[in-house]
Design a protein around this motif. Sequence first.
Motif: not given
Length: 238
Positions: A214-236
């Motif tokens: 994790s020390s190499y991660i700039d933006f870390f989002f903790q949680g389930k991939a199925g919850d986070i990714l759909p919203k993240m893809v739209e916004e990023m």
Amino acid sequence: MKIPKINQRDFLMILTGAGISAESGIKTFRDSDGLWENHRVEDVATPEGFKQNPKLVWKFYKERYFQSLEVNPNLGHEALVELENRFKDNFLLVTQNVDGLHTRAGSKRVIEMHGTLNTCFCTKCKKKYTMSEVDLEQEIPPCLACEKPLRPDIVWFGEMPYQMDEIYAALDKTTVFMTIGTSGNVYPAAYFIAQARQRGARTIGVNLAEPENSSYIDFFFQGKAGDILPKMVEEMIE
Ligand code: BV8
């Protein structure tokens, strides 16, 4: 946390691990009740283990192969297909998973660096088969050409992962690196993020728990991939 914006000038490389398939019902390796809890890695995921007890190793992989036919890709896999459709050739998905769910979800630019449950090959003549072509009733399925023992098409510990040249070539041009659903315990996969970051890439992590790297991660989002990714893809995507 703010979701970083990426645009068509970026090259997006994604590394996934067992966590992205967890919501499809496939066990991870190192979580509680994980695969490694019921099997010693040395016994089922090394060439020595296969040499020692090929029947046990075939049993382990046949069980996972048949399970993979019963499960489906989840919203996390589908969100990565959406990302690939937006980025096309400026995109590469490298997976440590062997369950084939990314391809079944529709991902095309995928490297299965640790192999796949769907194929096997001959220990002697190296001829490759799909699992449906061979006689899985046999405890150690024989090669259809030379009758020597077949082995799962899996990269075991101590073996060279597949398509490393393509992976390193993509790392060289990666401007955004995402690590999803992996504990960052297994090398060389766990080091890709450091290599990308050293070349100036921005790094994003999506994981249920904080990964080892994790020390190499700039933006870390903790949680389930199925919850986070759909919203993240739209916004990023800019
Ligand atoms: C090699 C096939 C030479 C088997 C697997 C340094 C450099 C190079 C090698 C080494 C090194 N140090 C040590 C080594 C040797 C070894 C290694 O890494 N050992 C480790 C244990 C220390 N590596 C090797 O032997 C590799 N080969 O080194 O060749 C070489 C050298 C240099 C350059 C090139 C080559 C071969 C490794 C491949 C072994 N085979 N798989 C099988 O699948 O049956 S590894 C196995 O672990 C799987 O592939 C798995 O994908 C992978 C990694 O595990 P994860 O996917 O991360 O799964 P895990 O359970 O650990 O974590 C899941 C995560 O998901 C958790 O963090 C959890 O919180 C999260 N999660 C859970 N649910 C969710 C979630 N996240 C989001 N949403 C959710 N819903």
